[in-house]
Scaffold this active site. Structure first.
Site, PDB file in Angstrom:
ATOM      1  N   CYS A 106       0.739  -1.213   0.010  1.00 18.14           N
ATOM      2  CA  CYS A 106      -0.218  -0.133   0.100  1.00 18.14           C
ATOM      3  C   CYS A 106       1.044   1.320   0.051  1.00 18.14           C
ATOM      4  O   CYS A 106       0.652   2.059  -0.762  1.00 18.14           O
ATOM      5  CB  CYS A 106      -0.918  -0.035   1.104  1.00 18.14           C
ATOM      6  N   HIS A 166      -6.399  -3.329  -1.062  1.00 19.51           N
ATOM      7  CA  HIS A 166      -5.753  -4.221  -0.402  1.00 19.51           C
ATOM      8  C   HIS A 166      -6.578  -5.080   0.376  1.00 19.51           C
ATOM      9  O   HIS A 166      -7.731  -4.950   0.784  1.00 19.51           O
ATOM     10  CB  HIS A 166      -5.065  -3.361   1.108  1.00 19.51           C
ATOM     11  N   GLY A 218       4.787 -19.324   2.732  1.00 20.11           N
ATOM     12  CA  GLY A 218       5.756 -18.202   3.003  1.00 20.11           C
ATOM     13  C   GLY A 218       5.411 -16.942   2.517  1.00 20.11           C
ATOM     14  O   GLY A 218       6.164 -16.279   2.272  1.00 20.11           O
ATOM     15  N   HIS A 265      -0.858 -10.418  -3.945  1.00 17.15           N
ATOM     16  CA  HIS A 265       0.254 -10.009  -5.300  1.00 17.15           C
ATOM     17  C   HIS A 265       0.529 -11.555  -6.086  1.00 17.15           C
ATOM     18  O   HIS A 265       0.455 -12.452  -5.534  1.00 17.15           O
ATOM     19  CB  HIS A 265       1.244  -9.513  -4.689  1.00 17.15           C
TER      20      HIS A 265
HETATM   21  P1  AMP Z   1       5.459 -13.272  -0.620  1.00 16.17           P
HETATM   22  O1  AMP Z   1       6.525 -14.087   0.146  1.00 16.17           O
HETATM   23  O2  AMP Z   1       4.680 -14.148  -1.805  1.00 16.17           O
HETATM   24  O3  AMP Z   1       4.590 -12.608   0.578  1.00 16.17           O
HETATM   25  O4  AMP Z   1       6.190 -12.137  -1.512  1.00 16.17           O
HETATM   26  C1  AMP Z   1       6.812 -10.946  -1.038  1.00 16.17           C
HETATM   27  C2  AMP Z   1       7.685 -10.441  -1.991  1.00 16.17           C
HETATM   28  O5  AMP Z   1       7.632  -9.074  -1.985  1.00 16.17           O
HETATM   29  C3  AMP Z   1       9.050 -10.991  -1.889  1.00 16.17           C
HETATM   30  O6  AMP Z   1       9.562 -11.646  -3.129  1.00 16.17           O
HETATM   31  C4  AMP Z   1       9.874  -9.791  -1.409  1.00 16.17           C
HETATM   32  O7  AMP Z   1      11.316  -9.727  -2.065  1.00 16.17           O
HETATM   33  C5  AMP Z   1       9.122  -8.712  -2.183  1.00 16.17           C
HETATM   34  N1  AMP Z   1       9.255  -7.440  -1.557  1.00 16.17           N
HETATM   35  C6  AMP Z   1       9.157  -6.941  -0.283  1.00 16.17           C
HETATM   36  N2  AMP Z   1       9.258  -5.739  -0.197  1.00 16.17           N
HETATM   37  C7  AMP Z   1       9.302  -5.232  -1.359  1.00 16.17           C
HETATM   38  C8  AMP Z   1       9.700  -3.878  -1.719  1.00 16.17           C
HETATM   39  N3  AMP Z   1       9.726  -2.754  -1.033  1.00 16.17           N
HETATM   40  N4  AMP Z   1       9.748  -3.763  -3.138  1.00 16.17           N
HETATM   41  C9  AMP Z   1       9.923  -4.648  -4.133  1.00 16.17           C
HETATM   42  N5  AMP Z   1       9.308  -6.168  -3.629  1.00 16.17           N
HETATM   43  C10 AMP Z   1       9.326  -6.258  -2.272  1.00 16.17           C
HETATM   44 ZN    ZN Z   2      -1.564  -3.178   1.266  1.00 12.01          ZN
END
Ligand code: AMP
Ligand code: ZN
Length: 108
Positions: free
Chosen positions: A5, A44, A90, A97
């Protein structure tokens, strides 16, 4: 506000490769493949289990739009979509997303 967000609001930086009214596509900061993007609905909600008709339309929009972007994202040769749901998967960011992985032959 969750990290995605904040990215959508422009409060923290990201490498944005696409944006429209419903979603953004950014580069993942810890890429797990040569090309690793995150397609993030602007609304969200954490889980597919929280789906309603409006959210289903948003997810449908994401799934319809991603193939149109594949050339500019370097994914002409194929790509993989992953949606982590909950602890066992995980999931670390509790804002739905879609991981978009490609740019090379993926290991599995
Ligand atoms: P998940 O484990 O499916 O919740 O994926 C979260 C993803 O978000 C991970 O692959 C992180 O590397 C990525 N992530 C977390 N913070 C950021 C950010 N600020 N910019 C880009 N990717 C992010
Ligand atoms: Zn959010």
């Amino acid at each position: 506000m969750c990290v995605f967000c904040k990215i959508i609001a422009g409060e923290i930086p990201s490498t944005k490769v696409y944006e429209d009214e419903e979603m953004i596509v950014i580069k993942d900061i810890e890429p797990k493949a040569k090309c690793h993007y995150l397609c993030i609905p602007k609304e969200h909600f954490a889980l597919l289990a929280e789906m309603d008709d409006e959210r289903a339309e948003i997810v449908k929009h994401c799934l319809a739009k991603l193939p149109m972007l594949r050339k500019e994202l370097g994914l002409e040769n194929g790509y993989r979509l992953v949606i982590n749901q909950g602890e066992d998967a995980g999931q670390t960011v509790h804002h739905l997303h879609i991981h978009v992985l490609g740019g090379e032959t993926l290991p599995w």
